[in-house]
Design a protein around this motif. Structure first.
Motif, PDB file in Angstrom:
ATOM      1  N   GLU A   1       0.803  -1.219   0.000  1.00 23.41           N
ATOM      2  CA  GLU A   1       0.000   0.000   0.000  1.00 23.41           C
ATOM      3  C   GLU A   1       0.834   1.266   0.000  1.00 23.41           C
ATOM      4  N   SER A   2       2.004   1.251   0.688  1.00 24.24           N
ATOM      5  CA  SER A   2       2.827   2.463   0.767  1.00 24.24           C
ATOM      6  C   SER A   2       3.399   2.839  -0.586  1.00 24.24           C
ATOM      7  N   THR A   3       3.352   1.905  -1.556  1.00 27.62           N
ATOM      8  CA  THR A   3       3.886   2.166  -2.891  1.00 27.62           C
ATOM      9  C   THR A   3       2.787   2.539  -3.878  1.00 27.62           C
ATOM     10  N   ASP A   4       1.633   1.892  -3.775  1.00 31.02           N
ATOM     11  CA  ASP A   4       0.579   2.169  -4.771  1.00 31.02           C
ATOM     12  C   ASP A   4      -0.714   2.649  -4.112  1.00 31.02           C
ATOM     13  N   ALA A   5      -0.588   3.658  -3.249  1.00 31.55           N
ATOM     14  CA  ALA A   5      -1.746   4.188  -2.534  1.00 31.55           C
ATOM     15  C   ALA A   5      -2.830   4.671  -3.475  1.00 31.55           C
ATOM     16  N   ASP A   6      -2.454   5.253  -4.605  1.00 32.79           N
ATOM     17  CA  ASP A   6      -3.447   5.780  -5.542  1.00 32.79           C
ATOM     18  C   ASP A   6      -4.264   4.658  -6.176  1.00 32.79           C
ATOM     19  N   VAL A   7      -3.616   3.520  -6.426  1.00 31.85           N
ATOM     20  CA  VAL A   7      -4.335   2.355  -6.961  1.00 31.85           C
ATOM     21  C   VAL A   7      -5.325   1.838  -5.931  1.00 31.85           C
ATOM     22  N   GLN A   8      -4.894   1.750  -4.676  1.00 29.62           N
ATOM     23  CA  GLN A   8      -5.780   1.272  -3.611  1.00 29.62           C
ATOM     24  C   GLN A   8      -7.006   2.178  -3.474  1.00 29.62           C
ATOM     25  N   ILE A   9      -6.788   3.474  -3.592  1.00 27.34           N
ATOM     26  CA  ILE A   9      -7.901   4.425  -3.484  1.00 27.34           C
ATOM     27  C   ILE A   9      -8.893   4.213  -4.623  1.00 27.34           C
ATOM     28  N   TYR A  10      -8.379   3.984  -5.839  1.00 29.17           N
ATOM     29  CA  TYR A  10      -9.264   3.752  -6.992  1.00 29.17           C
ATOM     30  C   TYR A  10     -10.103   2.493  -6.783  1.00 29.17           C
ATOM     31  N   LEU A  11      -9.461   1.417  -6.319  1.00 26.94           N
ATOM     32  CA  LEU A  11     -10.184   0.161  -6.111  1.00 26.94           C
ATOM     33  C   LEU A  11     -11.247   0.306  -5.030  1.00 26.94           C
ATOM     34  N   GLN A  12     -10.900   1.027  -3.955  1.00 24.19           N
ATOM     35  CA  GLN A  12     -11.862   1.228  -2.868  1.00 24.19           C
ATOM     36  C   GLN A  12     -13.024   2.112  -3.315  1.00 24.19           C
ATOM     37  N   LYS A  13     -12.706   3.184  -4.050  1.00 22.03           N
ATOM     38  CA  LYS A  13     -13.740   4.105  -4.513  1.00 22.03           C
ATOM     39  C   LYS A  13     -14.753   3.399  -5.401  1.00 22.03           C
ATOM     40  N   ASN A  14     -14.257   2.471  -6.220  1.00 18.61           N
ATOM     41  CA  ASN A  14     -15.135   1.785  -7.166  1.00 18.61           C
ATOM     42  C   ASN A  14     -15.571   0.401  -6.677  1.00 18.61           C
ATOM     43  N   LYS A  15     -15.272   0.118  -5.389  1.00 18.73           N
ATOM     44  CA  LYS A  15     -15.716  -1.110  -4.721  1.00 18.73           C
ATOM     45  C   LYS A  15     -15.302  -2.373  -5.489  1.00 18.73           C
ATOM     46  N   VAL A  16     -14.029  -2.400  -5.872  1.00 13.81           N
ATOM     47  CA  VAL A  16     -13.476  -3.544  -6.592  1.00 13.81           C
ATOM     48  C   VAL A  16     -12.684  -4.411  -5.613  1.00 13.81           C
ATOM     49  N   ASN A  17     -13.069  -5.663  -5.497  1.00 13.73           N
ATOM     50  CA  ASN A  17     -12.328  -6.622  -4.683  1.00 13.73           C
ATOM     51  C   ASN A  17     -11.460  -7.473  -5.600  1.00 13.73           C
ATOM     52  N   ILE A  18     -10.158  -7.258  -5.526  1.00 16.45           N
ATOM     53  CA  ILE A  18      -9.259  -7.986  -6.418  1.00 16.45           C
ATOM     54  C   ILE A  18      -8.799  -9.279  -5.768  1.00 16.45           C
ATOM     55  N   LYS A  19      -8.383 -10.223  -6.610  1.00 13.94           N
ATOM     56  CA  LYS A  19      -7.744 -11.443  -6.108  1.00 13.94           C
ATOM     57  C   LYS A  19      -6.309 -11.437  -6.622  1.00 13.94           C
ATOM     58  N   SER A  20      -5.368 -11.671  -5.704  1.00 19.28           N
ATOM     59  CA  SER A  20      -3.962 -11.553  -6.068  1.00 19.28           C
ATOM     60  C   SER A  20      -3.151 -12.668  -5.431  1.00 19.28           C
TER      61      SER A  20
END
Length: 291
Positions: free
Chosen positions: A196-215
């Motif tokens: 998260e400390s590296t891709d905070a902007d990606v995390q915000i996008y996923l949370q804003k659009n309610k996307v649950n990823i599998k990784s």
């Protein structure tokens, strides 16, 4: 305590070793050890934990570090102000940045600044968003590049809007749209993710659009992430700036709704910056106004 004592303390912290600090300051290891012992005696508490693995700061030392950095930065500001009065433009500026800014912007920035101010030295510190924010707050750097989502109350001058893209292996997606991907489609793919400390902007996008990823693939840097995507291990979201000159053959898709990370230059207090740091700050803002 003297400025030399503060400099010894700071150098030991940065180098993680009495011997390395001694080499850097052209002192003997015994002089470094004596200086730290004298500081601890005067303060009345230990600054370092010493063991077979090396040294580390005590909680007292950690609390003291930002204040010692502040004293040393004030001394640097004083010397720069004196030089400015004497008609000289000199000094040292410490600049923090994250990976994509480091590779895409810093070489041109340093070359451009050195052309105008040949007697000012820029020291570059690369880290994660969290690293850069902490360095600014603790006085390790004078200013630093951050995204608006990671500034955490620091003064930020916005410079650049960097659109997020979906990155996929070549010919991986035969989806609903030829040019863009919608949030609900992202949940269908395996993700290559970063902390998260590296891709905070990606995390915000996923949370804003309610996307649950599998990784099932977790990495710590941009190049590793794109390499994993290129090999077919999944997809990722990545700012466009990162993809410049990327050596891997992948496909890129716009996101709909679109999302940008806003990159800016951050300082702790613009009014209290040393003269050389103010010059670099103005130079950076001027550079991006031309874009």
């Amino acid at each position: 305590m003297t400025l030399l004592a503060y400099q010894v303390f700071k150098t030991v912290v940065e180098q993680g070793s009495f011997n390395k600090a001694a080499d850097l300051l052209n002192l003997t290891p015994s002089a470094i050890s004596h200086g730290i012992n004298a500081m601890e005696k005067e303060l009345g508490f230990p600054l370092f934990v010493r063991n077979k693995k090396g040294i580390s700061l005590t909680s007292y030392g950690e609390n003291l570090l930002p204040f010692i950095n502040g004293v040393l930065n004030s001394e640097e500001s004083l010397q720069q102000a004196i030089a400015q009065v004497n008609g000289l433009q000199q000094g040292t500026v410490k600049l923090g940045c994250f990976s994509s800014v480091c590779t895409a912007w810093i070489p041109k920035l340093v070359a451009s600044f050195k052309k105008d101010y040949p007697n000012i030295t820029i020291q570059i510190f690369q880290g994660t968003y969290a690293d850069v924010a902490a360095w600014i707050k603790n006085g390790v750097v004078d200013l630093g590049f951050l995204s608006d989502s990671s500034a955490n109350g620091l003064e930020l001058t916005s410079l650049y809007s960097d659109p997020l893209l979906c990155i996929t292996p070549k010919h991986y997606i035969k989806g609903n749209h030829p040019d863009y991907i919608e949030p609900e489609e992202l949940a269908e793919f395996d993700f290559v993710s970063q902390r998260e400390s590296t891709d905070a902007d990606v995390q915000i996008y996923l949370q804003k659009n309610k996307v649950n990823i599998k990784s099932s693939c977790h990495v710590v840097d941009d190049i590793s992430q794109i390499a994993m995507v290129s090999s077919g291990m999944g997809v990722c979201l990545m700012p466009e700036l990162v993809m410049r000159d990327m050596p891997y053959d992948v496909d890129t898709y716009k996101l709909k709704p679109a999302e940008d990370r806003v990159i800016g230059i951050c300082v702790l207090n613009e009014q209290l910056m040393p003269p050389a740091a103010k010059m670099l700050h103005r130079h950076i803002v001027k550079m991006f106004k031309k874009k």
